[in-house]
Write an enzyme that holds these catalytic residues in place. Structure first.
Site, short mmCIF file in Angstrom:
data_model
loop_
_atom_site.label_atom_id
_atom_site.label_comp_id
_atom_site.label_asym_id
_atom_site.label_seq_id
_atom_site.Cartn_x
_atom_site.Cartn_y
_atom_site.Cartn_z
CB SER D 24 -1.00 -0.01 1.16
OG SER D 24 -0.33 -0.12 2.37
CB THR D 151 42.95 12.15 -22.92
OG1 THR D 151 44.33 12.50 -23.04
CG2 THR D 151 42.18 12.71 -24.11
CG HIS D 152 44.97 9.06 -20.25
ND1 HIS D 152 44.84 7.71 -20.11
CD2 HIS D 152 45.07 9.29 -21.59
CE1 HIS D 152 44.89 7.13 -21.30
NE2 HIS D 152 45.02 8.07 -22.22
CB SER D 273 34.03 22.30 5.87
OG SER D 273 34.37 21.78 7.12
CE LYS D 279 37.14 21.23 1.28
NZ LYS D 279 36.65 20.21 2.21
CG ASN D 281 32.95 21.05 0.67
OD1 ASN D 281 34.12 21.18 0.30
ND2 ASN D 281 32.60 20.95 1.94
CD GLU D 286 31.30 16.01 -2.82
OE1 GLU D 286 32.26 15.31 -2.51
OE2 GLU D 286 30.85 16.93 -2.09
CE1 TYR D 313 1.94 -9.48 -10.99
CE2 TYR D 313 1.34 -10.98 -9.23
CZ TYR D 313 1.72 -9.73 -9.66
OH TYR D 313 1.90 -8.73 -8.75
CD GLN D 318 3.33 -6.25 -3.57
OE1 GLN D 318 2.30 -6.82 -3.88
NE2 GLN D 318 3.73 -6.15 -2.31
#
Lengths: 489, 489, 489, 489
Positions: D24, D151-152, D273, D279, D281, D286, D313, D318
Site C-alpha cells: 500500500s 584525456t587521462h 565545511s 572550503k 564543496n 557529489e 505472474y 511487486q
C-alpha cells in the site's frame, strides 16, 4: 544550509538545493545516536579541560532534553546542524558554540552510522539465530521424514526433511558468523578524527569510544572519516544472508506448488487469487525472494558509488546511509516472516510411498551391485541406468521390476538375497538408514548435525549477548559520567 | 557427454551441445586439484576396505601419471570425466570402474574448486601483505612530508603523505582480515557428500579432508554440494579489496594530474599519448580502477546467478567457477602492479610552501582562537571563515593578511603573541605537529600507526604461513599414504 | 609501450607493466576492423591531399598485406601500434610515419570497437529472429494443445502451449527491436575526432564513415572519443535479451521436471548424472539461465566502471571492450542452443485430462455464474472458491462434484443447462475456446498472434538485411577507392 | 488480505503477514491511475453489454468520488482491493461485485504501473530536454572560450568550453532518444489480459487502451501480465541517463577543485565545511554522482529479481514498482539541479594564458611540422615530444623555447615563417581555430553543432508534446464516455 555554517564563507541559499542535499529524512534513524555521540564528546571535552564544567553542564542538559524530544529537522540540512542549533537555542551562543570544538560532521556522522548499524545488525543477528533454532526444532521432528533430495530440479536421492532443514540451517549459521565478524569491524569508533586530520584539541578518543560502546578505534583519522568499507561489508553480508533466505523461500515455493505438493503452506501465509479461487499463492515467500535481489542490488549500488572516489570525505557517502537501513530492515523482515512460517509448514508424511521416487534409489542400487556383486561402480551405474531407461519406457517404476528384468541387465539370474536387498533399497525409509558417511541424511547423522547446529547457535547467541552487554554497560557509564557533570555545582 | 555416462539412460549426443555445456576450458585450473582429490578418495576407499589394495594401487599409479601429464580434455565434457576415462584406459574397466565409487561430480568439483580458490586466496593474501609492507616502508620515509588532506576533492587540512599511506594501509589490512576469515570458511571439505546424500560406501570424510589440507568438513551433505556461499563470500571480499586498490589508484591519478602535481609517477608506469607527446598517462592506475568495477560486477553476476535456484546441485554453479579465477587473478595483478609502483613514486617535497594551501590551516586557526581568545568554536569558525572569504576576494592567501585584517574580524587589536601563534599555525609543517589526538597525522602519531600496522602485518603473515604449512603437510601425508599403497605388494 | 611512442617523452619500459596494460588479447577481435579503419583513413588523407598518392599507395599495399596475415601482436601494447609498426617495416619510416597523421588511438579504437560490435549484434539479431521463427513454427503446431498457465508457480488457468510460445516470442521480438535501435546508435563513426579535438589535417569524416559502413557520425569530437554509452546500451540490451532467454529456460526446466512433466527435453540436450542414472538433467538450459546472470553482471561492471570518470578518453574504457565480446558471444550461444532445442521438445498431449488441472477452470466457472445466474462477479468468485476448498478437503476435483454440491453453494438447485455448461467449462479443451478477448489463448486468437508475430519477424529481418547490405556496399566502395589508388601509377 | 478475497479458499489472516506483503505504501503513486483503469474498464464492460448501464452508472459515480478522495489504504493489502471495497461500500455488493468482472489484479496493476511510469518518463523527458537547452544556451556563450580538453585526467588539447558543453549535450540527447523509444514500448495496454488468459467476458481491449492513452496493446495475455521487460528497459535507460549526468557532475567537481579552478560553482550550489571555513564543496554535484550509482544498482536489483522466475505472474514483481518510482524521481531531481546550476557557472576567462597549457599545443605543433617541413607524422611526434621533455626538465613551457631549441631537435635552423607559425599554434585561442574536421572544437564547428543540437531538441520536444496530447485527449474521451453513462437515465 544552516545559518550556523553560512555566516562565514558563503552567503546565499536556495530552498531547492538545500532540499536536494538534505539528508534529514534518512537522518531520523541516527538522531538519537548522534545526540549520544555529542554527549560523549562533551564529557571527553570536559575531562580534558578543553571546555569548562559549567559549559559542559549546560550543554549536557540541553542534549538530555533532546533525547526526549527529537530536534526539529524540517528545513534543516542534517541532524548535526539541527542538534547544534537546538543546543545553542537553549544555552546561548557562548556555550552552544563550544559543542563542535574538536569534532566535525565527518567523524560525527560516521560514528552515528556505525552505532546505528551495529545495533541493527545485533538485532538482526538475534532474529537470525531465532530462525536457525526454528529450523533445528522442525528438523528434530523430521529426522525420519523421507523427502526427495533434488539436483537439477529433479528428485535425485532420498534424504529426510530433517536433513534438508539442518543443511539450510548451516548456511544460515555461516551468515551469522559473517555478521559477527562484520560487527567487530563496524563497532570501532571514528570519533576524534574530526574532519580528516584529528585535532589540536585535547581529547581522549579511547574514552569517547568506551562511552559509546565501541570495541576499539578506527585509528588513522583519514581512514576513520574516509573509509566506508565497513558499510560495504555489512551490505555484502546482508546480500549473502538474503540469498540464503531466498533459497529456502524458492525451495518452499517449489515444494508447495500443486504438482510437487511436498509441503503445504499455512493458510495465513498464503493468499488466493482475486480471480482464481483455487490458488494458494506463496506471497510472502515470493517477496522474500524478490527482496533478496533488491538487497543484492543495493550492495551493487554502494560499491559502484565508491568507485572513482578519492580518499577523504565525499558527500557521496551520504547516499550509502539509507541503503544500510533499507538492507537491514528488509533482511530482518524476511527473517521474521520465515521464522513465523516454517514451524507451521505441513509435510506430506507419505512421500516415501510415491512411486515415481523409486528412481531416487538408483544410486544405492548401483552401490549395492558393487558391494554384493563385486561389479565396478561404473558398470553398476550403467546397468542400473539401462534398467531405469527400460522401466521409464514401459511406464513402470523400479518396484514393478521382476527378477527377470534384473536378470536381463545382469546377464545372470540374481540370487534371492540380492532381490531382497534390492527391495530393501527400494524402500526409501530404510534406504536413508543405509547412508554411512559423516553428515549424510541418515537419521543418526541428522541427529548429530542437529546437536552440532544447536551448539553453534548457543555460541553465536553468547557472543551476541556479550556484545549487547558491552553496549548497555557503556550506556550506563555515559549516564554516570554525564550525570556527575550535571550534578556538579 | 562421455560414453562413461551415456551408456545407461541417454543415448544420443550432439557436438554443439557438448561444447556448450563443456567446462573444460575453465577446468584446466582445477585439473591438478581434481587428480589429488581422486588420490585422497582412493586412499580412503582402500583404508575402509571399500576397494582392495591391488585395485587402489593400480588406480593410484594411473593418477600419479596424470599428475605429470594433464589428461586430454579436448572434446570431453569436464575434467572429472577426463580423469576417470584416462584412469580406465590405463587400468581397464574392472579397476577404473571403481574410481567413482562413493563420490560424485557434485562433491568432487566443489572440492577441487575450494582447493584451488584456497590456494589462490593464500597467494593473493601474501601479495596483499606485501603491498601493505610497501606502503608502510614508504610511510616511514614520509612521516614529515606535508601533504594536503582532501575532502570533497578540495584541500581541507594539512596531513603528511605518511599519514595518507598508513591510513590506506589500514583499509588493506582489513581486507586481509576478511580474506583470512573467508579462507577458513572456504577451506572445508565437501568430499564424501557424493551427489547430495552421502553414500552407503564406508568412507572416512575426516581422513580425506586431512589429506587435502582442509581445516574441517562442510558437514551436511546437501549443504556441501548445494552451497556456493563460500564462492560469493570470496567474490565479495575480492570486490571490497579491489575497491580499496581502486581508491589508491584514483588518488594517485588525481595527485599526479598536471594541475595537482603532488606526486610524480615513475616513467615506466606511465605512457605517453600516440599523438600528444607531452602527456604522461597513468595507464596502469586507470586499469586498476577499471578492474575494480569489473570485479564488483562479477560478484553481482554470481549473486544474481544463485537467485531463484533451489537447494541441491544445479549446473548453473559451473558458471561461477571461472568468475572466481577471473576475480582472483585480476585482483592479484592489481596488487602486484601497485606494489611495484608505489615505492617509485616521487613526492613534491615543497608542498608545504604552496601558497593556496594556506587555507587548510583555517580549522586550526579557529581552534587557536578558541584556545587563546576563549571564543566559542562556532564564532571562531565564522570569524576565520569571513577572513578567508575576504582574502579570496582580494586574491590573497592567509599569510598575506596583516594584523589589521585580523583586527577587523576580531573587533579588537590582536596581541603580538596571538599573531606569532597565527603565523606558526600557518606554517603547515609545524601545523601537523599540533594535532594531539590518537591516530592523527602528527609525525609522532604517524610513527605509532606505522608500528601498529607493521605488527598487524606480521600477525597476518604468521596466519598465512600457518595455513601454507598445513597444506604442505597434508600434501606430504597424502604422498606418504598413497606411497604406502603403491609400494605394497 | 612501443618504441614508436617511447622515443619522445618517456624512456624506460617494464615488461610486467606492458603486460598489465596490454590489450593485445582482447584486440585480436578488432584487428581486421582496425586495418580497415586505417585503409579508409589513408584513402581520405589522399583524397584531401594531406598525403600524396605515392605514399598512400605504399601504405595501402602494406595494409592489404596485413589483412591477409595478422600483424604480430605478441609483446606489443596494442593492435594500433602493431599495425603502424608493421606498415612502417614494409614502407620505411618516411612513408609509414604518415599513417597516424590526423588520427589517434582514441578515435581509432572506438571506431574499430563500434564496427566489431555492430557486426556482432547484426549476427546476433539474425540468430534471434531465427529463434523467434522456431517458436512461431512450434506455436503453429500447438495452437490447440492445452497447457496450464501458471501464476505464482501454480496452475492458474488453461492456456495452450501455442499461446505460451507466442507470448514468449513477443518478448524476444521486443528484444530484437531494442537491438535494432541500439544498432543505429552504435553504427556512427567517431573517426576524425582524433585524440579528442579533431585535427587541422584536412579530412572528410563523412567519406571515412561511408567507407566503413557507418550510418552517420558521432559529431562532437570530445563525445566521439569520450563516450561509451553505446557500449553500455548494447550491454543493457544484451542483459534484457538474456533475461528473456533465461525465463524460457527456467520454464522448460520446471515443465520438464519429473513431477511436472509437461514437456520432455530431447535426449541430446539433457545429461544424466554420473551417479544417479535415472536423472535427465536440463544442463544446457541451466547454463543459459546462469549465463543470463553473468551477462547482467557484465552490464553492472561496465556501468560501474564509467562511474566517477571525467569526460575525455580514459584507459579504463579498454576494460569494456572484452566485456562486449563476452556478452555478445554468450547471448549468441544461448540463442543458438535454444533454437536447436525447442523444435525437438515433446509436449504431453494429454495435459487436458490431468485431474488436478480441473481447478484452473475456476475463473471461467465464476464468469459462467455471472453470465448465467446474474451473480455479481465477487459473489461468484467466493462461491466457486468455497466449492474448491471443500473439494480439496475431500480429496476431490471439480469434475467429481455433483449437482448437490453446486446446490450447496448456490443455495438453489442448478438447472440442467447450467450443469451442462459447467461440465463444458470443466473440459479444458473447450474452455480455451471460450476466451473472447483480443490476444487471449483461444485457438483463434493464437492463430492471429502467430501471424502478427510472423509479420514482425519479417520486418525485423528486412531491417537486418538492409543493414547488412549497407555494410557490404561500403566494403566494396572501400575496395574500389583504395584499388584506384593502388593501381595509380 | 481483504475479506473480499478471503471468503472463499482461505480463511485465517495475520496482521504481520498482511503487513509484509502489503504494497500500500508504494501503491499510493498508482492510486489515481488505478481508479482511471477501473473507469475505463467499466465503460468497456457497459459498451459490450457485459454489465448494464444502471450498474455501470453507480460504479462510475463511486469511482469519480474516489478520484477526489483517495481510498483508505491503511491495513489494506493493496490499492486494487481498497478501490473495490470502497466502491462496494457505496454501491452495495450486487453492483460493486461486478467491478472485477473480466479483469484481475494481474492486468490491472501492470496497467496502472505502465500509466504512471509513462507519465513519469514524459515529465522526465521534458526536464531532460530543458537541461539540454541550458547546455546549448551556455555553449553559445562559450564558443570561443578556450578550455583544456582532458584525456587521462591530463590536459591534452585545447578545446572550447562551448565544445565541452555541446559534446555532453549530445550524450544527453541520445538518452532522450532512448527514453522516447522506451516510452513507446511502455505505453502499451495490458488490460483485458486478466489473470493471464484473457477472459470469456466480452471486452474491447482496444477501447480500454484508447481511453487510457495507450498507443497499442501488449497483445498476448500471458506476455501482458507476465512480462516486466518494459520496467527493466526503463531502469536501464535511467541508469544510462544518470551515468551521463554523473559524468558532467564529476567533470564540474574536478574543474572547480581548487587546484584546477577552471570553473567556479555558484555559491548557492556549494556548501562550506562545518569546521573548515575556506572550503567550497560541490555538495549537489557529489550527490548526483552518488545517485547515479544508486540508480544503476536499482537496475541490477530488478534484473536479478527477474532471474530464475517462470513465465506468468509472480508476486516478486511487486518489488519492482517502487524501484521504478525511486529511479525516476532520483534522475528527475538530478536533472533539475543540474539545469538550475549550469547557467550560473562562472568560467575562468583567462584559461588560454595559463602557461602549463602550452603543452596542449603539442599535437598541432607536430601537425605543423608535417605540413610545413614535410616530416612524417611519427617523426614530428617524436621531435615535439623530445622538445617537451627537455622543456619540462628545465622548468620551461613551450612559449619559453627559442629558435635554437627548435634547431636542436630539427637538426637545422627553422625559418622565420616556421617560428611565426609555431608561435601562432602556441596561442591557444588561434589554435582552436585551426581545427578543420567536422565536429571539431573550432568555433565555426561548435556553432554548427549547437544548431544541430537545437534542432534535435526541437524534434524531441515535438515528440513529447504529441505524446502528451494523446494522453490528454484520451482523458477527455474517457470523461466523455463515462459522462454519457453517468448522465443516462
Amino acid at each position: 544550509m544552516s545559518s550556523l555554517l553560512r555566516g562565514g564563507r558563503l552567503t546565499r541559499r536556495r530552498a531547492d538545493v538545500v532540499n536536494f542535499i538534505s539528508s534529514s529524512e534518512a537522518d531520523r534513524r541516527i538522531t538519537r545516536p548522534t545526540v549520544l555521540v555529542n554527549e560523549a564528546h562533551v564529557v571527553a571535552l570536559q575531562k580534558s579541560r578543553a571546555i569548562q564544567s559549567v559549559a559542559a553542564k549546560k550543554i549536557l542538559r540541553a542534549l538530555r532534553h533532546l533525547e526526549q524530544s527529537e530536534p526539529p529537522t524540517r528545513g534543516v540540512e542534517d541532524v548535526h546542524v539541527a542538534i547544534e542549533e537546538a543546543v545553542t537555542r537553549r544555552t546561548g551562543t557562548e556555550v552552544g558554540g563550544l559543542l563542535h570544538l574538536g569534532k566535525s560532521r565527518n567523524d560525527q556522522v560516521v560514528t552515528a552510522v556505525r552505532i546505528t548499524l551495529r545495533d541493527g545488525l545485533l538485532d538482526l543477528s538475534d532474529l537470525l539465530i531465532g530462525l536457525e533454532l526454528c529450523l533445528i526444532r522442525l528438523a528434530k521432528r523430521h529426522q525420519n521424514t523421507v523427502f526427495p533430495g533434488y539436483t537439477h530440479l529433479q528428485p535425485a536421492q532420498p534424504i529426510s526433511f530433517g536433513h534438508y532443514l539442518i543443511a539450510n540451517c548451516f548456511s544460515l549459521i555461516r551468515d551469522s558468523e559473517r555478521l559477527t565478524e562484520a560487527y567487530s569491524r563496524i563497532n570501532q569508533s571514528p570519533m576524534g578524527a574530526a574532519a580528516i586530520a584529528g585535532t589540536s584539541v585535547p581529547l581522549d578518543r579511547h574514552l569517547v569510544a568506551k562511552l559509546l560502546g565501541f570495541e576499539g578505534l578506527v585509528e588513522a583519522s583519514l581512514d576513520a572519516v574516509g573509509g566506508r568499507d565497513f558499510a560495504l561489508e555489512a551490505l555484502a553480508v546482508l546480500a549473502l544472508t538474503a540469498n540464503d533466505l531466498s533459497r529456502i523461500s524458492t525451495d518452499l515455493i517449489f515444494y508447495s506448488s500443486s504438482e510437487v505438493g511436498l509441503v503445504e503452506l499455512p493458510d495465513e501465509f498464503a493468499s488466493t487469487s482475486s480471480i482464481m479461487p483455487q490458488k494458494k499463492n506463496a506471497d510472502p515467500l515470493e517477496l522474500i525472494r524478490a527482496k533478496a535481489a533488491k538487497v543484492a542490488g543495493i550492495f551493487s549500488s554502494a560499491v559502484s558509488l565508491m568507485h572513482g572516489l578519492t580518499s577523504g570525505y565525499n558527500l557521496d557517502y551520504q547516499e550509502i546511509t539509507p541503503m544500510l537501513w533499507e538492507s537491514v530492515d528488509e533482511v530482518a523482515a524476511c527473517v521474521r516472516v520465515l521464522a513465523a512460517l516454517t514451524p507451521r509448514l505441513r509435510i506430506d508424511a507419505l512421500v516415501a510411498s510415491r512411486a515415481y521416487l523409486d528412481f531416487t534409489a538408483a544410486t544405492e542400487l548401483a552401490n549395492l551391485l558393487v558391494r554384493m556383486e563385486h561389479m565396478p561402480f561404473r558398470t553398476a551405474h550403467q546397468r542400473v541406468g539401462a534398467l531405469v531407461r527400460s522401466a521409464v519406457k514401459d511406464g513402470k517404476t523400479l518396484r514393478d521390476l521382476q527378477r527377470t528384468d534384473w536378470q536381463a541387465v545382469l546377464g545372470y539370474r540374481p540370487s534371492g538375497r540380492l532381490m531382497k536387498l534390492i527391495s530393501q533399497t527400494l524402500d526409501l525409509t530404510s534406504n536413508i538408514h543405509s547412508y554411512r558417511t559423516y553428515g549424510s541424511p541418515s537419521p543418526r547423522e541428522t541427529k548429530r548435525l542437529i546437536s552440532h547446529a544447536s551448539a553453534r547457535c548457543r555460541d553465536l547467541q553468547r557472543t551476541n549477548d556479550r556484545a549487547r552487554r558491552r553496549v548497555e554497560e557503556s550506556m550506563r557509564m555515559l549516564r554516570r559520567m554525564s550525570g556527575t557533570i550535571l550534578s556538579s555545582s
